[in-house]
Design an enzyme around this catalytic site. Sequence first.
Site, PDB file in Angstrom:
ATOM      1  N   ASP A   1      -2.901   4.812  -2.997  1.00 27.15           N
ATOM      2  CA  ASP A   1      -2.050   5.310  -4.067  1.00 27.15           C
ATOM      3  C   ASP A   1      -1.414   6.639  -3.643  1.00 27.15           C
ATOM      4  OD1 ASP A   1      -0.878   5.692  -6.491  1.00 27.15           O
ATOM      5  OD2 ASP A   1      -2.723   6.058  -7.606  1.00 27.15           O
TER       6      ASP A   1
ATOM      7  N   ASP B   1      -7.434  12.890   5.190  1.00 31.65           N
ATOM      8  CA  ASP B   1      -6.832  14.226   5.228  1.00 31.65           C
ATOM      9  C   ASP B   1      -6.012  14.404   6.512  1.00 31.65           C
ATOM     10  OD1 ASP B   1      -9.307  13.962   6.416  1.00 31.65           O
ATOM     11  OD2 ASP B   1      -9.998  15.978   5.984  1.00 31.65           O
TER      12      ASP B   1
ATOM     13  N   ASP C   1       2.798   7.628  -1.986  1.00 30.29           N
ATOM     14  CA  ASP C   1       3.767   8.556  -2.587  1.00 30.29           C
ATOM     15  C   ASP C   1       4.269   9.532  -1.528  1.00 30.29           C
ATOM     16  OD1 ASP C   1       3.631   7.441  -5.125  1.00 30.29           O
ATOM     17  OD2 ASP C   1       3.663   9.399  -6.112  1.00 30.29           O
TER      18      ASP C   1
ATOM     19  N   TYR D   1     -10.594   2.766  -9.258  1.00 27.96           N
ATOM     20  CA  TYR D   1      -9.695   2.381 -10.347  1.00 27.96           C
ATOM     21  C   TYR D   1     -10.226   1.238 -11.214  1.00 27.96           C
ATOM     22  CZ  TYR D   1      -6.186   5.330  -8.028  1.00 27.96           C
ATOM     23  OH  TYR D   1      -5.505   6.385  -7.462  1.00 27.96           O
TER      24      TYR D   1
ATOM     25  N   LYS E   1     -12.549   8.187   4.287  1.00 34.52           N
ATOM     26  CA  LYS E   1     -13.108   9.541   4.271  1.00 34.52           C
ATOM     27  C   LYS E   1     -14.611   9.377   4.524  1.00 34.52           C
ATOM     28  CE  LYS E   1     -12.894  13.968   3.703  1.00 34.52           C
ATOM     29  NZ  LYS E   1     -12.415  14.786   4.837  1.00 34.52           N
TER      30      LYS E   1
END
Length: 360
Positions: free
Chosen positions: A253, A229, A257, A139, A196
């Site tokens: 992020d 994941d 959610d 970001y 990851k």
Amino acid sequence: MTEPAPSKKRIAVIPGDGIGKEVIPQAVNVIQATGATVELTEFDWGADRYLRDRTTVPADGFAMLGRDFDAILVGAFGDPRVPTNIHAKQILLGMRFQMDLYANVRPVRLLDAALCPLKGIEPKDIDFVVIRENTEGVYTDAGGVFKQGTPDEIATQEDINTRKGVERIIRYAFEYCERHKKLDGSPRKQVLMCDKSNAMTHAGGLWQRVFKEVSREYPQIMAQHMYVDALCMQMVRDPRQFDVIVTNNMFGDIITDLAAGLQGGLGMAASGNIHPGKTSMFEPVHGSAPPIAGKNVANPVGAILTAAMMLGHLGMTREAEKIEAAVLEAVRQKKATQDIGGSLGTREAGEWVANFVGRE
Ligand code: ATP
């Protein structure tokens, strides 16, 4: 003998755009109902101001916030009249980056079983916190586009991970785990690092090495790891297993959610953007939600719980607990907005919580 006057905490309030302008006044009323010794100063940064005089952040704005305030309470930014979203980027990302608010802290709690889309889950089963790195990762807008508009177009988006940035957020997570209890009063015990690293070996390798190193300094805390994941699947299969999760900017992020979905939607979620020892910023997780703005239907709970989190951060634990108890009661009794099964408007739902807080 008279007690010394408690020092008044100075809070900057920036409601912003859309439903931010509806939910933040409710959060402010609730703060006032606690009788907290605070001085609130409102700023009009947002789309209206930008459209009026093209100001996004007034000169010296961030320095002023850091110098003159103990905390900042923010609503949301984003307005269809400003399609570039430039004001939102400059205000929100500016605050995070320029004030170096590196720890994004998002508590995930289920207040009522009816709000969780999972079967057989009780409120006590969901009580974890996600600590998201807030100043690095993908970001930072590093990268570029080459041969744009041609069949040979190339786009790169760089994932920035500094040793300093990774170490301080991981350390923050361990410190948080040590200092914070669960809602039922039991101690927090586990920090889980999510990455990851099997596919993103360079950045993931750094996170792995630093996590191992820092975790050795906290032998009493269980250090665990999960690929992002697998974590998404586990969060839906069995959210009971999570306690403190630390991760990078993008994974944070996304998983927050998902986590907000487990607690009843975006209208329920609170967050803090924190740099220990510096002026920190608190905002509900939801955005400005243009489709529902101005209709008195937005859920003010996320903003109200954000206010409680801010007061807790400023040392006003009693006031924070009062607000949390009132919100819990409102949710249980459905004295709330439609998205969580009530029939009240934003104002009425906020007033109910403020009245409950102010009863004593
Ligand atoms: P941003 O990118 O600015 O975070 P977003 O597009 O992800 O925003 P939001 O603006 O938060 O999303 O809202 C998406 C939708 O979620 C809204 O249109 C609305 O339906 C719902 N929503 C968000 N916040 C609330 C709230 N406080 N109360 C009720 N519904 C909400």
